[in-house]
Write a protein that holds these residues in place. Structure first.
Motif, PDB file in Angstrom:
ATOM      1  N   GLU A 441       0.973  -1.271   0.186  1.00 29.82           N
ATOM      2  CA  GLU A 441       0.134  -0.128   0.062  1.00 29.82           C
ATOM      3  C   GLU A 441       0.930   1.166  -0.046  1.00 29.82           C
ATOM      4  O   GLU A 441       0.410   2.299  -0.552  1.00 29.82           O
ATOM      5  CB  GLU A 441      -0.989   0.030   1.289  1.00 29.82           C
ATOM      6  CG  GLU A 441      -2.038  -1.054   1.187  1.00 29.82           C
ATOM      7  CD  GLU A 441      -2.592  -1.552   2.393  1.00 29.82           C
ATOM      8  OE1 GLU A 441      -3.667  -1.988   2.434  1.00 29.82           O
ATOM      9  OE2 GLU A 441      -2.116  -0.774   3.634  1.00 29.82           O
ATOM     10  N   GLN A 444       2.129   1.708  -3.664  1.00 27.59           N
ATOM     11  CA  GLN A 444       0.905   2.326  -4.242  1.00 27.59           C
ATOM     12  C   GLN A 444       0.919   3.860  -3.885  1.00 27.59           C
ATOM     13  O   GLN A 444       0.695   4.534  -4.954  1.00 27.59           O
ATOM     14  CB  GLN A 444      -0.183   1.495  -4.195  1.00 27.59           C
ATOM     15  CG  GLN A 444      -0.510   0.232  -4.658  1.00 27.59           C
ATOM     16  CD  GLN A 444      -1.761  -0.393  -3.983  1.00 27.59           C
ATOM     17  OE1 GLN A 444      -1.982  -0.357  -2.992  1.00 27.59           O
ATOM     18  NE2 GLN A 444      -2.648  -1.099  -4.968  1.00 27.59           N
ATOM     19  N   LYS A 448       1.466   6.906  -6.691  1.00 23.13           N
ATOM     20  CA  LYS A 448       0.124   7.627  -7.080  1.00 23.13           C
ATOM     21  C   LYS A 448       0.653   9.279  -6.905  1.00 23.13           C
ATOM     22  O   LYS A 448       0.393  10.002  -7.658  1.00 23.13           O
ATOM     23  CB  LYS A 448      -0.919   7.329  -6.416  1.00 23.13           C
ATOM     24  CG  LYS A 448      -1.533   6.016  -7.134  1.00 23.13           C
ATOM     25  CD  LYS A 448      -2.973   5.864  -6.535  1.00 23.13           C
ATOM     26  CE  LYS A 448      -3.768   4.198  -7.168  1.00 23.13           C
ATOM     27  NZ  LYS A 448      -4.045   3.877  -6.155  1.00 23.13           N
ATOM     28  N   ASP A 457      -2.304   1.315 -12.226  1.00 26.13           N
ATOM     29  CA  ASP A 457      -3.654   0.943 -11.758  1.00 26.13           C
ATOM     30  C   ASP A 457      -3.717  -0.606 -11.868  1.00 26.13           C
ATOM     31  O   ASP A 457      -4.676  -1.263 -11.077  1.00 26.13           O
ATOM     32  CB  ASP A 457      -4.427   1.556 -12.852  1.00 26.13           C
ATOM     33  CG  ASP A 457      -4.562   3.010 -12.656  1.00 26.13           C
ATOM     34  OD1 ASP A 457      -3.883   3.697 -11.752  1.00 26.13           O
ATOM     35  OD2 ASP A 457      -4.915   3.686 -13.611  1.00 26.13           O
ATOM     36  N   ARG A 458      -2.800  -1.301 -12.589  1.00 18.62           N
ATOM     37  CA  ARG A 458      -3.204  -2.739 -12.899  1.00 18.62           C
ATOM     38  C   ARG A 458      -2.615  -3.596 -11.462  1.00 18.62           C
ATOM     39  O   ARG A 458      -3.123  -4.759 -11.169  1.00 18.62           O
ATOM     40  CB  ARG A 458      -2.451  -3.345 -13.940  1.00 18.62           C
ATOM     41  CG  ARG A 458      -3.124  -3.141 -15.262  1.00 18.62           C
ATOM     42  CD  ARG A 458      -2.399  -3.535 -16.619  1.00 18.62           C
ATOM     43  NE  ARG A 458      -2.043  -5.125 -16.269  1.00 18.62           N
ATOM     44  CZ  ARG A 458      -1.109  -5.599 -16.690  1.00 18.62           C
ATOM     45  NH1 ARG A 458       0.120  -5.010 -17.365  1.00 18.62           N
ATOM     46  NH2 ARG A 458      -0.757  -7.048 -16.674  1.00 18.62           N
ATOM     47  N   TRP A 459      -1.976  -2.811 -10.853  1.00 17.41           N
ATOM     48  CA  TRP A 459      -1.343  -3.179  -9.636  1.00 17.41           C
ATOM     49  C   TRP A 459      -2.188  -2.950  -8.458  1.00 17.41           C
ATOM     50  O   TRP A 459      -1.886  -2.555  -7.430  1.00 17.41           O
ATOM     51  CB  TRP A 459       0.290  -2.646  -9.190  1.00 17.41           C
ATOM     52  CG  TRP A 459       1.042  -3.168 -10.206  1.00 17.41           C
ATOM     53  CD1 TRP A 459       1.275  -2.496 -11.503  1.00 17.41           C
ATOM     54  CD2 TRP A 459       2.237  -4.133 -10.033  1.00 17.41           C
ATOM     55  NE1 TRP A 459       2.077  -3.138 -12.100  1.00 17.41           N
ATOM     56  CE2 TRP A 459       2.993  -3.947 -11.321  1.00 17.41           C
ATOM     57  CE3 TRP A 459       2.867  -4.686  -9.046  1.00 17.41           C
ATOM     58  CZ2 TRP A 459       4.149  -4.686 -11.638  1.00 17.41           C
ATOM     59  CZ3 TRP A 459       3.942  -5.320  -9.226  1.00 17.41           C
ATOM     60  CH2 TRP A 459       4.641  -5.138 -10.420  1.00 17.41           C
ATOM     61  N   THR A 460      -3.410  -3.647  -8.266  1.00 14.97           N
ATOM     62  CA  THR A 460      -4.456  -3.362  -7.523  1.00 14.97           C
ATOM     63  C   THR A 460      -4.208  -4.019  -6.176  1.00 14.97           C
ATOM     64  O   THR A 460      -4.344  -3.249  -5.021  1.00 14.97           O
ATOM     65  CB  THR A 460      -5.785  -3.924  -7.996  1.00 14.97           C
ATOM     66  OG1 THR A 460      -5.568  -5.399  -8.346  1.00 14.97           O
ATOM     67  CG2 THR A 460      -6.478  -3.094  -8.975  1.00 14.97           C
ATOM     68  N   ASP A 461      -3.621  -5.217  -6.028  1.00 10.49           N
ATOM     69  CA  ASP A 461      -3.305  -5.846  -5.005  1.00 10.49           C
ATOM     70  C   ASP A 461      -2.136  -6.876  -4.970  1.00 10.49           C
ATOM     71  O   ASP A 461      -2.034  -7.142  -6.176  1.00 10.49           O
ATOM     72  CB  ASP A 461      -4.713  -6.304  -4.093  1.00 10.49           C
ATOM     73  CG  ASP A 461      -5.210  -7.341  -4.993  1.00 10.49           C
ATOM     74  OD1 ASP A 461      -4.470  -8.130  -5.621  1.00 10.49           O
ATOM     75  OD2 ASP A 461      -6.547  -7.391  -5.171  1.00 10.49           O
ATOM     76  N   ALA A 464      -3.086  -9.377  -7.575  1.00 12.57           N
ATOM     77  CA  ALA A 464      -2.872  -8.902  -9.151  1.00 12.57           C
ATOM     78  C   ALA A 464      -1.436  -8.895  -9.448  1.00 12.57           C
ATOM     79  O   ALA A 464      -1.275  -9.252 -10.533  1.00 12.57           O
ATOM     80  CB  ALA A 464      -3.633  -7.645  -8.948  1.00 12.57           C
TER      81      ALA A 464
END
Ligand code: MGD
Ligand code: MGD
Ligand code: MO
Length: 681
Positions: A441, A444, A448, A457-461, A464
């Protein structure tokens, strides 16, 4: 596979995570007053971006670097590597794997064409002769060591270590070699094997290159000539050569006594050479096997985007950059053409003033890096230091400008890869305290805030991310495209790489045929496939498919004991209950009862008597780099003329000599000349 077992540190991890000094909120230090103030995550992210951007603008894009780790799940490591290198334009990033596994990595890459330890833990049970070099698995890898008990081959166990250790005491044979003379010892073994004709000419011819040159090289390494350098007798060396010849399945296991050396790579390759010339490779119970230290050292080697481009790729190869760019959905020119600076070069650049910003994640270099005083001086010249840790009290966090509070390993989900190439998952069992976020997190959030681009955006969790990384591995020796989701990993109890889509399809077909069962349910390894080793077919990952004999001249140590500094310093793991810089194991009362809480040095009883050292006395130990006070632990473990300092206390690296292997740039932590004095109260 640890067969469901864990050691004392594992049991007590949760307690360490409940400690009062957990970092629970981002904090920023005021350099003038030394005071820290709390920040919201938005403020922390904005500060990170503003400060590092300003440094890059003032000193150039290469002026910010990061240091990461082999102790985070690889989804997190990969996100860090991608965000930092492709998103923030940070050119230089390395990790604590350099301190630990770099020599093994380079050994395998050069000898086999890929960083591929070929073994499986079952080899420990199937070998009838196990030779451990520079390794003390009885305390450092206790679960693995216990597997020796399942060995039904009545194995001969040889431990090569200058000290007498928990492992050497349980061995059949202990060779108390002179420090850093393993290279001579191993070449002398090769010499005897050649002289006696105890080699496997067919294997050598079909599967290796460079043998003739190697044979010439070891001609002068007679066991008699090796006596003086290794401190072993020619008869002892012959005894090991005979074991290698007479035993059916010989395996070599090495760790830090080999890797952390001024000639670590070539020493490890001398082990590889013995396996290649005798054909002790690719069969059950054999192999040149490097055991990894940190829980996810292998994940960091393949997926941290530091010395390798994500997925075991090469930054230098345009086709690899193109593949990674396409898979991640990023412009190709965001991928740098080389790996950037290594750890020690990053520190040199800090000293030279060309790196001014540093981001340290899940490692504690102010304690663990070699030659502490020079490290401290360098770190003091930074304009901005960010430390992302689960505690705000580590030696490195205390001197940080910005501290980012992270969730610990039991507070998040992700995947680790162990020594035998096995992927396994860690699962969240508790909530992180305060505002602490998982490292995933945090990356991320910072990505951002930096505006790294829509690809993020593809690396949501983490799961993924696993899917993206799986795709990146396609066609690589470490192909894991056959693992459909984390569920497969949980159900199979871990899966070794490679496990390609093709492997999985074949397994499915087998399963359907033999069991007639619902084939969709089982695509993970079954039966014999659960334990898989590499090189059974004699094929390696080099362009010609052959393994290489690599060797070098023996180089003397840059510092040896003399009149002023008459003792030889050794460092390493102290007890089973202590982990590295003790940020976690130092906080658990139950564990603290099982190891000396005060820093200590092991001293031989003969030296103690000569110097009037009473057990528990205060000692001053001094090297050319620093001077420390520790307690005397009078013990036969070290021979006269040696002292051993466990790395778990900050004192050890105040003394160590900063030498690096020329190929791997791994620090040679395990030596230095020191003097020992009793502190008069
Ligand atoms: N309890 C515990 N377990 C751990 C860790 C921990 O901190 N605590 N750390 C983990 C990590 S990251 C790692 S890398 C591993 C490390 O595991 P090991 O490598 O087994 O541990 P060390 O004690 O660093 O070094 C092993 C031995 O090398 C010997 N040695 C020193 N110089 C030489 C030499 O020149 N030649 C030879 N042949 N031997 C030499 C030392 O005397 C020491 O006994 O342990 C892992 N496991
Ligand atoms: N003299 C000497 N020095 C040595 C060695 C030696 O043998 N002798 N061995 C070397 C070796 S092999 C190694 S591997 C290194 C290890 O050196 P380090 O990596 O510096 O040691 P650790 O104590 O494992 O540091 C891990 C840090 O991560 C933090 N942490 C734990 N979990 C998390 C998490 O989930 N997220 C985040 N962000 N942080 C977390 C911990 O609190 C700790 O501060 O030391 C090296 N140093
Ligand atoms: Mo390590």
């Amino acid at each position: 596979m640890n067969l469901g077992k864990t050691c004392t540190k594992g049991f007590n991890l949760i307690k360490a995570l409940e400690s009062a000094d957990r970092a629970v909120v981002p904090t920023l230090r005021d350099r003038a007053t030394g005071q820290r103030r709390d920040l919201s995550w938005d403020e922390a992210a904005a500060t990170f971006v503003d400060r590092f951007r300003a440094i890059q603008q003032k000193y150039g894009p290469e002026s910010v670097a990061f240091l990461s780790t082999g102790q985070l799940p690889f989804e997190e490591l990969a996100l860090l590597g991608a965000v930092a290198k492709f998103g923030m334009g940070i050119r230089h990033g390395d990790g604590n794997t350099r301190q630990c596994m770099a020599s093994a990595v380079v050994t395998y890459k050069q000898s086999f064409g890929f960083d591929a330890p070929g073994f499986t833990y079952t080899d420990i049970e199937q070998s009838d002769c196990l030779i451990f070099l520079g390794a003390n698995p009885a305390i450092a890898h206790p679960i693995l060591w216990q597997r020796l008990k399942n060995n039904t081959q009545s194995p001969t166990v040889v431990v090569v270590d200058p000290r007498s250790t928990e492992s050497s005491k349980e061995a059949t044979l202990h060779l108390a070699i002179e420090p850093k003379s393993d290279l001579t010892f191993l070449y002398a073994l090769a010499h005897i094997l050649l002289e006696e004709g105890w080699i496997d000419p067919e294997f050598i011819e079909a599967h290796t290159s460079g043998f003739a040159e190697f044979r010439d090289h070891v001609a002068e390494f007679t066991p008699e000539a090796a006596e003086r350098i290794t401190g072993l007798t020619a008869a002892q060396i012959r005894q090991v050569a005979e074991l290698i010849h007479t035993k059916k399945a010989v395996s070599f296991w090495w760790t830090m006594g080999v890797n952390q050396s001024h000639q670590g790579v070539r020493t490890a390759q001398a082990i590889v050479n013995l396996c290649l010339m005798t054909g002790h490779i690719g069969r059950p119970g054999t192999g040149p096997n490097s055991i990894t230290g940190q829980c996810n050292a292998m994940g960091s080697r393949l997926f941290s985007n530091t010395s390798n481009l994500l997925g075991g790729h090469d930054f230098g190869k345009p086709e690899h950059r193109a593949k990674v760019a396409q898979t991640l959905g990023i412009p190709e020119d965001l991928i740098p053409p080389d790996a950037g600076k290594n750890y020690d070069q990053i520190l040199e650049a800090i000293e030279a003033g060309t790196i001014k910003g540093l981001w340290v994640i899940c490692t504690n270099p102010a304690h663990s890096w070699i030659d502490h005083n020079s490290f401290q001086k360098r770190i003091d010249t930074l304009d901005f230091l960010v430390v992302q840790d689960i505690y705000h009290t580590t030696e490195t966090a205390q001197v940080a400008d910005l501290v980012l509070p992270a969730a610990g390993s039991a507070e998040k989900n992700g995947t680790f890869i162990n020594s035998e190439r096995r992927l396994g998952i860690v699962q969240k069992v508790k909530q992180a305290p305060g505002l602490a976020k998982t490292d995933f997190e945090i990356f991320q959030l910072l990505g951002k805030a930096w505006g790294v681009g829509p690809w993020l955006d593809r690396w949501t969790d983490p799961e993924a991310a696993f899917g993206i990384l799986k795709e990146l591995s396609r066609g690589q020796p470490c192909d894991i495209t056959g693992i459909r989701t984390w569920k497969d990993l949980a159900a199979a109890g871990g899966i070794q790489w490679p496990w390609s889509a093709r492997n999985a399809d074949a397994s499915l077909a087998d399963h359907a045929q033999s069991a007639g069962a619902d084939s969709a349910a089982v695509s993970w390894p079954q039966g014999d496939q659960v334990q898989r080793r590499l090189f059974a077919d004699g094929k390696f990952f080099t362009p010609d498919g052959k393994a290489k004999f690599l060797f070098t001249d023996v180089v003397p140590l840059p510092e040896i004991p003399d009149e002023t500094y008459p003792f030889f310093l050794l460092t390493g793991r102290g007890t089973m209950h202590q982990w590295h810089t003790q940020t976690r194991t130092g906080k658990v009362e139950m564990l603290k009862k099982m190891y000396p809480v005060d820093s200590y040095a092991e001293v031989n009883p003969a030296d103690a008597q000569r110097l009037g050292i009473a057990p528990g006395a205060d000692l001053r130990i001094t090297s050319r780099r620093g001077s420390v006070k520790v307690k005397a632990l009078v013990k036969e473990s070290v021979r006269p003329g040696f002292v051993f300092l466990p790395m778990h206390y900050p004192e050890a690296n105040c003394l160590t000599f900063p030498v690096f292997d020329p190929h791997s740039r791994q620090p040679g932590y395990k030596f230095g000349a020191v003097k020992v004095e009793v502190v008069v109260p």
